[in-house]
Design a protein around this motif. Structure first.
Motif, mmCIF file in Angstrom:
data_model
loop_
_atom_site.group_PDB
_atom_site.id
_atom_site.type_symbol
_atom_site.label_atom_id
_atom_site.label_comp_id
_atom_site.label_asym_id
_atom_site.label_seq_id
_atom_site.Cartn_x
_atom_site.Cartn_y
_atom_site.Cartn_z
ATOM 1 N N GLN A 118 30.202 146.060 5.872
ATOM 2 C CA GLN A 118 29.828 144.782 5.440
ATOM 3 C C GLN A 118 31.218 143.578 5.887
ATOM 4 O OE1 GLN A 118 28.645 144.230 1.554
ATOM 5 N NE2 GLN A 118 27.536 146.393 1.631
ATOM 6 N N PHE A 119 32.515 144.201 5.820
ATOM 7 C CA PHE A 119 33.548 143.089 5.953
ATOM 8 C C PHE A 119 34.561 143.052 7.108
ATOM 9 C CE2 PHE A 119 32.107 143.299 1.260
ATOM 10 C CZ PHE A 119 31.638 142.249 1.404
ATOM 11 N N SER A 120 34.435 144.328 7.988
ATOM 12 C CA SER A 120 35.358 144.615 8.891
ATOM 13 C C SER A 120 35.637 143.480 9.779
ATOM 14 C CB SER A 120 34.941 145.768 9.582
ATOM 15 O OG SER A 120 33.632 145.354 10.500
ATOM 16 N N HIS A 121 34.888 142.450 10.038
ATOM 17 C CA HIS A 121 34.820 141.230 10.738
ATOM 18 C C HIS A 121 36.013 140.524 10.313
ATOM 19 C CE1 HIS A 121 32.495 139.854 7.279
ATOM 20 N NE2 HIS A 121 32.980 138.543 7.650
ATOM 21 N N LEU B 8 41.153 147.420 7.847
ATOM 22 C CA LEU B 8 41.429 148.461 6.675
ATOM 23 C C LEU B 8 42.097 149.596 6.987
ATOM 24 C CD1 LEU B 8 41.456 149.050 3.683
ATOM 25 C CD2 LEU B 8 39.315 150.303 4.186
ATOM 26 N N VAL B 9 43.316 149.756 6.534
ATOM 27 C CA VAL B 9 44.366 150.737 7.062
ATOM 28 C C VAL B 9 44.605 151.604 5.518
ATOM 29 C CG1 VAL B 9 46.382 151.784 7.897
ATOM 30 C CG2 VAL B 9 45.123 150.027 8.882
ATOM 31 N N ARG B 10 43.742 152.842 5.472
ATOM 32 C CA ARG B 10 44.124 153.580 4.181
ATOM 33 C C ARG B 10 44.649 154.871 4.390
ATOM 34 N NH1 ARG B 10 41.249 156.427 0.472
ATOM 35 N NH2 ARG B 10 39.490 156.569 1.652
ATOM 36 N N ILE C 229 45.139 145.813 4.571
ATOM 37 C CA ILE C 229 44.144 145.085 5.466
ATOM 38 C C ILE C 229 44.978 144.344 6.420
ATOM 39 C CG2 ILE C 229 41.883 143.855 5.780
ATOM 40 C CD1 ILE C 229 41.253 144.912 2.710
ATOM 41 N N LEU C 230 44.655 144.361 7.696
ATOM 42 C CA LEU C 230 45.448 143.496 8.693
ATOM 43 C C LEU C 230 44.269 142.418 9.147
ATOM 44 C CD1 LEU C 230 47.054 146.648 10.715
ATOM 45 C CD2 LEU C 230 48.090 144.812 8.694
ATOM 46 N N CYS C 231 44.912 141.108 8.844
ATOM 47 C CA CYS C 231 43.880 140.007 9.405
ATOM 48 C C CYS C 231 44.480 139.142 10.370
ATOM 49 C CB CYS C 231 43.438 139.276 7.995
ATOM 50 S SG CYS C 231 42.641 140.104 6.781
ATOM 51 N N ARG C 232 43.652 138.591 11.145
ATOM 52 C CA ARG C 232 44.318 137.510 12.168
ATOM 53 C C ARG C 232 44.888 136.095 11.516
ATOM 54 N NH1 ARG C 232 44.152 139.390 17.150
ATOM 55 N NH2 ARG C 232 42.851 141.057 17.451
ATOM 56 N N THR C 233 44.011 135.730 10.386
ATOM 57 C CA THR C 233 44.119 134.412 9.940
ATOM 58 C C THR C 233 44.528 134.531 8.389
ATOM 59 O OG1 THR C 233 42.187 133.652 9.208
ATOM 60 C CG2 THR C 233 42.794 133.173 11.637
ATOM 61 N N GLN C 234 45.087 133.468 7.816
ATOM 62 C CA GLN C 234 45.276 133.496 6.341
ATOM 63 C C GLN C 234 43.934 133.276 5.699
ATOM 64 O OE1 GLN C 234 48.231 130.731 5.101
ATOM 65 N NE2 GLN C 234 47.508 130.724 2.864
ATOM 66 N N ALA C 235 42.940 132.456 6.343
ATOM 67 C CA ALA C 235 41.582 132.410 5.741
ATOM 68 C C ALA C 235 40.958 133.761 5.709
ATOM 69 C CB ALA C 235 40.903 131.447 6.402
ATOM 70 N N GLN C 236 41.008 134.669 6.626
ATOM 71 C CA GLN C 236 40.422 135.917 6.711
ATOM 72 C C GLN C 236 41.372 136.622 5.617
ATOM 73 O OE1 GLN C 236 40.979 136.882 10.555
ATOM 74 N NE2 GLN C 236 38.765 136.905 11.076
#
Length: 77
Positions: free
Chosen positions: A13-16, A20-22, A29-36
């Motif tokens: 549902q949320f990989s976009h 997630l690295v666990r 969780i490594l995201c490209r933007t602050q909003a993400q």
């Protein structure tokens, strides 16, 4: 095993939002933007709430990676 549900839900549902690295009960969780990153934090809290778990307040934070940034420690590295 308990957090396998987190893995499944995040992947489907949320990989976009980010990767997630666990390892055991530690994760980032490594995201490209602050909003993400902000949306990812909301979604992780929702998932964990359904599992009757919560994020550790002093270990949970948003950090910006890059030259001159503070970064973070994960699994002692």
């Amino acid at each position: 095993m308990y957090l396998d549900e987190l893995d499944r839900t995040w992947t489907t549902q949320f990989s976009h939002l980010g990767q997630l690295v666990r390892y055991a009960d530690d994760f980032v969780i490594l995201c490209r933007t602050q909003a993400q990153a902000e949306e990812a934090l909301v979604r992780v809290r929702e998932i964990l709430s359904r599992l009757r778990l919560q994020l550790h307040p002093s270990k949970t934070r948003l950090v910006e990676l890059g030259l001159g940034r503070s970064g973070f420690e994960f699994l002692g590295c």
